[in-house]
Design a protein around this motif. Structure first.
Motif, PDB file in Angstrom:
ATOM      1  N   THR A   1       0.815  -1.134  -0.442  1.00  0.00           N
ATOM      2  CA  THR A   1       0.096   0.217   0.002  1.00  0.00           C
ATOM      3  C   THR A   1       0.540   1.288  -0.082  1.00  0.00           C
ATOM      4  OG1 THR A   1      -0.009  -0.227   2.316  1.00  0.00           O
ATOM      5  CG2 THR A   1      -2.279  -1.023   1.360  1.00  0.00           C
ATOM      6  N   GLY A   2       2.126   1.127   0.092  1.00  0.00           N
ATOM      7  CA  GLY A   2       2.835   2.196   0.799  1.00  0.00           C
ATOM      8  C   GLY A   2       2.478   2.940   2.413  1.00  0.00           C
ATOM      9  N   TRP A   3       3.621   3.414   2.724  1.00  0.00           N
ATOM     10  CA  TRP A   3       2.851   4.432   3.712  1.00  0.00           C
ATOM     11  C   TRP A   3       1.806   5.307   4.016  1.00  0.00           C
ATOM     12  CZ3 TRP A   3       5.305   1.514   8.212  1.00  0.00           C
ATOM     13  CH2 TRP A   3       6.498   1.198   8.463  1.00  0.00           C
TER      14      TRP A   3
ATOM     15  N   CYS B   1       9.742   1.863   2.108  1.00  0.00           N
ATOM     16  CA  CYS B   1       8.902   0.589   1.253  1.00  0.00           C
ATOM     17  C   CYS B   1       9.484   0.510   0.419  1.00  0.00           C
ATOM     18  CB  CYS B   1       7.338   1.707   1.030  1.00  0.00           C
ATOM     19  SG  CYS B   1       6.437   0.413   0.345  1.00  0.00           S
ATOM     20  N   ALA B   2       9.638  -0.092  -0.001  1.00  0.00           N
ATOM     21  CA  ALA B   2      10.567  -0.337  -1.591  1.00  0.00           C
ATOM     22  C   ALA B   2       9.188  -0.457  -2.597  1.00  0.00           C
ATOM     23  CB  ALA B   2      11.352  -1.743  -1.445  1.00  0.00           C
ATOM     24  N   CYS B   3       7.551  -0.462  -2.228  1.00  0.00           N
ATOM     25  CA  CYS B   3       7.071  -0.614  -3.190  1.00  0.00           C
ATOM     26  C   CYS B   3       6.854   1.083  -3.619  1.00  0.00           C
ATOM     27  CB  CYS B   3       5.866  -1.957  -2.865  1.00  0.00           C
ATOM     28  SG  CYS B   3       5.115  -0.391  -1.219  1.00  0.00           S
ATOM     29  N   SER B   4       5.644   1.018  -4.387  1.00  0.00           N
ATOM     30  CA  SER B   4       5.495   2.565  -4.899  1.00  0.00           C
ATOM     31  C   SER B   4       3.671   2.391  -5.044  1.00  0.00           C
ATOM     32  CB  SER B   4       6.046   2.856  -6.286  1.00  0.00           C
ATOM     33  OG  SER B   4       5.664   1.755  -7.469  1.00  0.00           O
ATOM     34  N   GLY B   5       2.869   1.792  -4.896  1.00  0.00           N
ATOM     35  CA  GLY B   5       0.795   1.533  -4.489  1.00  0.00           C
ATOM     36  C   GLY B   5       0.683   2.353  -3.691  1.00  0.00           C
ATOM     37  N   PRO B   6      -1.160   2.671  -4.730  1.00  0.00           N
ATOM     38  CA  PRO B   6      -0.865   3.660  -3.608  1.00  0.00           C
ATOM     39  C   PRO B   6      -1.567   3.647  -2.129  1.00  0.00           C
ATOM     40  CG  PRO B   6      -2.801   3.015  -5.266  1.00  0.00           C
ATOM     41  CD  PRO B   6      -0.927   2.213  -5.502  1.00  0.00           C
TER      42      PRO B   6
END
Length: 128
Positions: free
Chosen positions: A37-39, A121-126
């Protein structure tokens, strides 16, 4: 992230219970395998039910909480409760999320940088 979000309102809720409840709002959140989700944090308290998959939450203090299908949890409101949701499994995580005090037109969450001392966080999700 490849997730999907939908918003639904219960018609007439405000008119029927105007003295005690705002509109009840809900979403289905889908997090693909390997996604996150991202922070973020929430403006209002949310109630979440894990419909399928396993959600791993990393909280503001770097603690980790795992929620499997069939379980539920409460997300407290406010910037003091920044968190991140991850899908470390092989199947999509499907969450049903609801709240009853979200201002008209407001999003469920506010993206945020990682809290001090927390794992970036290494992800870029909303956010949810």
């Amino acid at each position: 992230m490849g997730g999907r979000q939908a918003t639904a309102r219960r018609p007439g809720m405000a008119e029927t219970h105007a003295e005690t409840h705002a509109d009840l709002e809900g979403r289905e959140i889908v997090i693909a395998p390997g996604g996150c989700t991202g922070w973020h944090y929430h403006r209002v308290e949310l109630i979440a039910v894990v419909r399928s998959g396993t959600l791993t939450r990393i909280l503001h203090d770097d603690s980790v909480v795992v929620h499997r299908a069939g379980t539920s949890f409460i997300e407290p409101a406010g910037i003091a409760h920044i968190h991140l949701g991850r899908n470390l499994g092989a199947e999509p995580v499907v969450l049903y999320v609801t709240c009853d005090a979200l201002p008209e037109g407001a999003e469920f969450s506010i993206p945020s940088p990682a809290p001090p001392g927390s794992t970036p966080c290494a992800c870029s999700g909303p956010a949810l």
